[in-house]
Design an enzyme around this catalytic site. Structure first.
Site, PDB file in Angstrom:
ATOM      1  N   ARG A   1       0.852  -1.198   0.000  1.00  0.00           N
ATOM      2  CA  ARG A   1       0.000   0.000   0.000  1.00  0.00           C
ATOM      3  C   ARG A   1       0.882   1.240   0.000  1.00  0.00           C
ATOM      4  O   ARG A   1       1.796   1.359   0.800  1.00  0.00           O
ATOM      5  CB  ARG A   1      -0.929   0.006   1.214  1.00  0.00           C
ATOM      6  CG  ARG A   1      -2.180   0.881   0.999  1.00  0.00           C
ATOM      7  CD  ARG A   1      -3.013   1.011   2.261  1.00  0.00           C
ATOM      8  NE  ARG A   1      -2.252   1.627   3.306  1.00  0.00           N
ATOM      9  CZ  ARG A   1      -2.175   1.154   4.555  1.00  0.00           C
ATOM     10  NH1 ARG A   1      -2.837   0.090   4.921  1.00  0.00           N
ATOM     11  NH2 ARG A   1      -1.441   1.793   5.449  1.00  0.00           N
TER      12      ARG A   1
ATOM     13  N   LYS B   1      12.247   2.577   5.827  1.00  0.00           N
ATOM     14  CA  LYS B   1      12.301   4.032   5.619  1.00  0.00           C
ATOM     15  C   LYS B   1      13.663   4.472   5.100  1.00  0.00           C
ATOM     16  O   LYS B   1      13.779   5.438   4.349  1.00  0.00           O
ATOM     17  CB  LYS B   1      11.933   4.748   6.910  1.00  0.00           C
ATOM     18  CG  LYS B   1      10.413   4.863   7.017  1.00  0.00           C
ATOM     19  CD  LYS B   1       9.818   4.366   8.266  1.00  0.00           C
ATOM     20  CE  LYS B   1       8.315   4.454   8.223  1.00  0.00           C
ATOM     21  NZ  LYS B   1       7.625   3.238   8.628  1.00  0.00           N
TER      22      LYS B   1
ATOM     23  N   ARG C   1      -7.650   7.275   5.667  1.00  0.00           N
ATOM     24  CA  ARG C   1      -7.666   7.454   7.122  1.00  0.00           C
ATOM     25  C   ARG C   1      -7.697   8.934   7.409  1.00  0.00           C
ATOM     26  O   ARG C   1      -6.847   9.686   6.932  1.00  0.00           O
ATOM     27  CB  ARG C   1      -6.419   6.825   7.745  1.00  0.00           C
ATOM     28  CG  ARG C   1      -6.482   5.316   7.794  1.00  0.00           C
ATOM     29  CD  ARG C   1      -5.169   4.707   8.157  1.00  0.00           C
ATOM     30  NE  ARG C   1      -4.165   5.018   7.156  1.00  0.00           N
ATOM     31  CZ  ARG C   1      -2.880   4.673   7.256  1.00  0.00           C
ATOM     32  NH1 ARG C   1      -2.444   4.040   8.327  1.00  0.00           N
ATOM     33  NH2 ARG C   1      -2.026   4.973   6.297  1.00  0.00           N
TER      34      ARG C   1
ATOM     35  N   LYS D   1      12.299   9.402  11.867  1.00  0.00           N
ATOM     36  CA  LYS D   1      11.735   8.048  11.750  1.00  0.00           C
ATOM     37  C   LYS D   1      12.792   6.967  11.945  1.00  0.00           C
ATOM     38  O   LYS D   1      13.803   6.966  11.252  1.00  0.00           O
ATOM     39  CB  LYS D   1      11.110   7.865  10.355  1.00  0.00           C
ATOM     40  CG  LYS D   1       9.942   8.788  10.083  1.00  0.00           C
ATOM     41  CD  LYS D   1       9.246   8.397   8.776  1.00  0.00           C
ATOM     42  CE  LYS D   1       7.979   9.192   8.585  1.00  0.00           C
ATOM     43  NZ  LYS D   1       7.205   8.704   7.420  1.00  0.00           N
TER      44      LYS D   1
ATOM     45  N   GLU E   1       7.597  -0.163  11.570  1.00  0.00           N
ATOM     46  CA  GLU E   1       6.281  -0.115  10.944  1.00  0.00           C
ATOM     47  C   GLU E   1       5.217  -0.256  12.020  1.00  0.00           C
ATOM     48  O   GLU E   1       5.512  -0.751  13.104  1.00  0.00           O
ATOM     49  CB  GLU E   1       6.110  -1.302   9.982  1.00  0.00           C
ATOM     50  CG  GLU E   1       7.086  -1.345   8.830  1.00  0.00           C
ATOM     51  CD  GLU E   1       6.933  -0.180   7.903  1.00  0.00           C
ATOM     52  OE1 GLU E   1       5.800   0.293   7.721  1.00  0.00           O
ATOM     53  OE2 GLU E   1       7.958   0.274   7.366  1.00  0.00           O
ATOM     54  N   GLY E   2       4.016   0.130  11.678  1.00  0.00           N
ATOM     55  CA  GLY E   2       2.895  -0.197  12.550  1.00  0.00           C
ATOM     56  C   GLY E   2       2.350   0.976  13.348  1.00  0.00           C
ATOM     57  O   GLY E   2       1.426   0.817  14.131  1.00  0.00           O
TER      58      GLY E   2
ATOM     59  N   SER F   1      -2.920  -3.200   6.399  1.00  0.00           N
ATOM     60  CA  SER F   1      -4.191  -3.521   7.036  1.00  0.00           C
ATOM     61  C   SER F   1      -5.372  -2.817   6.374  1.00  0.00           C
ATOM     62  O   SER F   1      -5.199  -1.964   5.513  1.00  0.00           O
ATOM     63  CB  SER F   1      -4.127  -3.193   8.526  1.00  0.00           C
ATOM     64  OG  SER F   1      -3.442  -2.008   8.700  1.00  0.00           O
TER      65      SER F   1
ATOM     66  N   GLU G   1       4.711   6.912   2.890  1.00  0.00           N
ATOM     67  CA  GLU G   1       5.569   5.726   2.817  1.00  0.00           C
ATOM     68  C   GLU G   1       4.911   4.672   1.951  1.00  0.00           C
ATOM     69  O   GLU G   1       3.704   4.704   1.715  1.00  0.00           O
ATOM     70  CB  GLU G   1       5.831   5.141   4.206  1.00  0.00           C
ATOM     71  CG  GLU G   1       4.594   4.595   4.872  1.00  0.00           C
ATOM     72  CD  GLU G   1       4.884   3.559   5.958  1.00  0.00           C
ATOM     73  OE1 GLU G   1       6.017   3.071   6.054  1.00  0.00           O
ATOM     74  OE2 GLU G   1       3.935   3.221   6.689  1.00  0.00           O
TER      75      GLU G   1
ATOM     76  N   ASN H   1       4.163   0.721   2.072  1.00  0.00           N
ATOM     77  CA  ASN H   1       4.158  -0.416   3.005  1.00  0.00           C
ATOM     78  C   ASN H   1       4.285  -1.718   2.236  1.00  0.00           C
ATOM     79  O   ASN H   1       3.502  -1.964   1.311  1.00  0.00           O
ATOM     80  CB  ASN H   1       2.837  -0.453   3.779  1.00  0.00           C
ATOM     81  CG  ASN H   1       2.597   0.838   4.542  1.00  0.00           C
ATOM     82  OD1 ASN H   1       3.133   1.035   5.610  1.00  0.00           O
ATOM     83  ND2 ASN H   1       1.795   1.732   3.965  1.00  0.00           N
TER      84      ASN H   1
END
Ligand code: ADP
Ligand code: MG
Length: 457
Positions: free
Chosen positions: A108, A288, A433, A349, A353-354, A136, A129, A131
Site C-alpha cells: 500500500r 524508511k 484514514r 523516523k 512499521e505499525g 491492514s 511511505e 508499506n
C-alpha cells in the site's frame, strides 16, 4: 462534503457497522465498531487517477529493489549495527540461498495531499511511505464503503462515491499465488500476533478466500510456526498441509520477535518454498532508510524507466541522513541541527512499521540531542508534509466529533512475479484514514485515525 447529522441516522450507521463486521477490539479488548467518518472525503478525479496510475510503477520499483541484494545490504548494513531488529532480519536475508522463483507483494502506497504552491486550489499527493508488510484494512475499508453506499445511495453524494473493494483484489491475488504454487493439498498460512485488536479485518480476508476460492487459511504466530511447522522437500508443512502462501499480518515489529522461537519461525518460512507476502527482502525494501535513498534521482534511475522518474519523484518530499548538510531559510548546517531549529518542519523516523514509532516536535528534538553518531544511521529525517485540512465528522465508539482534519490516502497494490515474468501488477483499491489535524501519528487501531471513503468532486 458535509453530511446531515440526524441522530437516528447516526445510530443507523453504527448499527450498520456492527452488523457488517466494521468492528475491532479497542485497547481494553472490548468489541466496538471501527472508528469511521460520517461522510466521504472529496478529492478531484485527476489527483485520484494520478495516485492509482502510479501503483503499478511503485510495485515494480519495490520488486526491483527487493531483488537487488547488493543494494539492500549496502544501505541497511549501517542501520543493522545499532538496530537489533534490522540485524535479525538481515541475518535471515543474507543466509538465504535464493531458490524462490516467486516474488509476491501485497502493498500500500500512502499519500497526504498538499496544496500546489502555484495553484492553491489544486492538490498534489505526497508520499508518506510505501508499506510492503502487513497492510491492514482491506476488509474494513471495503465494509465502510458499503456503509457509505447505504447511507448516501439516494442522495447526490451517492453518485460521487468512489466504490472500493480492496479485499477482492487482495484475496484474488493470494488465490493466484496459491494456484501458481500448484500443490493439490495446500493452504494459506496467515502469520498473526497473539492478541490482535484488528482480527476481524484479517478474518474478513480468510472467509472471502474460502467462500470465493475454497482455499483454507491457518492462523499462527511466528512462535507457533517454529513449534508446529516443518520443512519437507522444500515445502512448508503446517498441520499436514502445504503452506503455498504465507501471508504476514505480523512480523513487522520487534514486539513480534520476543523469543528465539519467533525468529526460528520466520527463518523456517523464509527457508521454505512457500510464497511469502512479503519475503524478508521485500520487507527490507519497504524500510524508511530505503525510501530515503530512493529520493535521490541518481539512485532511483537504476530501478525505474526514464519516463516514470519524474512522475514518481514528484510525489517525494525531502528525506535526509542526520549528518548530511541541509539548507533552510538561508541557514546551512547538519540536518540534525536544522531539524532542531525547525522542529515543526521535520519528522524523525526509525526503521519501524505499525504506527506510533515516529518522533515529532520537541520529542524529536530531545531524541536528536541524545543520539550518538553511531546511532544516526538507524534513523532518517523526513520533511513534514503540510497536508491540506478539511472539516469532518468522526464517529468513535458511538460518539461524534466534528473537527478540522487531515486525510491520508493509501493505494493498495498487488504484484506477483515469477523470476522476470510479471504475472500480476495492479491497483486494487484505496484506504482513507482521516484524523484530527492536531494529531501527528495516523494509526486507526492505535486510536488516532478514522476509516473513510472517497467521493469525486
Ligand atoms: P508507520 O510505518 O509506523 O505507519 P509512517 O511513516 O506511515 O509510519 O508514519 C505514521 C504516521 O505519521 C502517518 O500515517 C502520518 O499520519 C504521520 N506522518 C508520517 N510521515 C509524515 C510526514 N512526513 N509528514 C507528516 N506526517 C507524517
Ligand atoms: Mg504507515
Amino acid at each position: 462534503m458535509k453530511a446531515k447529522i440526524v441522530p437516528n441516522r447516526l445510530q443507523e450507521t453504527i448499527d450498520f457497522a456492527l452488523m457488517n463486521g466494521l468492528i475491532k477490539f479497542n485497547t481494553s479488548f472490548q468489541l466496538v465498531h471501527a472508528p469511521f467518518v460520517l461522510a466521504p472525503y472529496s478529492l478531484s478525479k485527476d489527483v485520484l487517477e494520478k495516485m492509482v496510475s502510479l501503483t503499478p510503477s511503485f510495485n515494480d520499483l519495490m520488486l526491483r529493489v527487493a531483488s537487488n541484494q547488493d543494494f539492500l545490504t549496502n544501505y541497511l548494513e549501517q542501520a543493522s549495527l545499532t538496530d537489533s531488529f534490522i540485524k535479525g532480519l538481515m541475518s535471515i536475508y543474507l543466509e538465504k540461498k535464493s531458490t524462490q522463483p516467486y516474488q509476491f507483494l501485497l502493498g500500500r502506497n500512502d499519500f497526504m495531499m498538499v496544496e500546489d504552491a502555484n495553484y492553491p486550489k489544486k492538490l498534489q499527493p505526497k508520499q508518506v511511505e510505501f508499506n510492503t508488510i502487513s497492510v491492514s484494512f482491506p476488509y474494513l475499508s471495503t465494509q465502510l464503503n458499503h456503509l457509505h453506499q447505504f447511507m448516501y445511495e439516494e442522495q447526490p453524494l451517492g453518485k460521487k462515491l468512489v466504490l472500493n473493494d480492496p479485499l477482492t483484489g487482495i484475496v484474488d491475488a493470494i488465490a493466484l499465488a496459491v494456484q501458481q504454487y500448484g500443490h493439490s493439498d495446500s493452504c494459506v498460512l496467515q502469520i498473526v500476533q497473539p492478541r490482535e485488536q484488528n482480527i476481524f479485518d484479517q478474518r474478513g480476508g480468510e472467509y472471502k478466500l474460502w467462500q470465493k476460492h475454497r482455499i483454507p487459511t491457518i492462523r499462527m504466530t511466528l512462535e507457533e510456526v517454529a513449534k508446529e511447522g516443518a520443512c519437507q522437500e522444500g515445502h512448508l508443512m503446517i498441520q499436514g498441509k502445504v503452506a503455498a502462501v504465507t501471508y504476514l499480518r505480523a512480523g513487522y515489529s520487534p514486539g513480534d520477535y520476543q523469543t528465539p522461537d519467533a525468529w526460528k519461525g520466520r527463518r523456517l518460512i523464509e527457508s521454505s518454498s512457500s510464497i511469502s507476502a512479503p519475503s524478508v527482502a521485500m520487507q527490507l525494501a519497504g524500510m524508511k532508510k530505503i525510501q530515503q535513498v530512493l529520493t535521490d534521482p541518481k539512485i532511483l534511475k537504476n530501478f525505474v524507466e526514464q519516463k516514470k522518474i519524474q512522475e514518481i519523484s514528484d510525489t517525494f518530499v525531502g528525506m535526509h541522513l542526520l549528518d548530511e548538510m541541509l539548507h533552510r531559510n538561508g541557514q546551512s548546517d547538519l540536518a540534525q541541527k536544522i531539524a532542531c531549529d525547525f522542529p515543526d518542519k521535520y519528522v524523525l523516523k526509525p526503521q519501524r512499521e505499525g504506527g506510533g514509532n515516529n518522533f515529532f516536535d520537541q520529542e524529536m528534538v530531545k531524541l536528536l540531542h541524545s543520539l550518538t553518531k553511531e546511532e544516526y544511521p538507524a534513523y532518517i529525517l523526513m520533511e513534514r508534509i503540510d497536508a491540506k485540512e478539511h472539516q469532518a465528522v468522526l464517529v468513535v465508539e458511538g460518539k461524534i466529533q466534528e473537527t478540522s482534519c487531515i486525510s491520508e490516502i493509501g493505494c493498495y497494490g498487488v504484484c506477483l512475479a515469477k523470476e522476470k515474468d510479471i504475472l500480476l501488477n495492479q491497483d486494487v483499491g484505496y484506504l482513507v484514514r482521516t484524523k484530527a489535524a492536531d494529531q501527528n501519528e495516523g494509526g486507526v487501531c492505535a486510536g488516532y485515525a478514522c476509516l473513510n471513503s472517497l467521493c469525486i468532486r
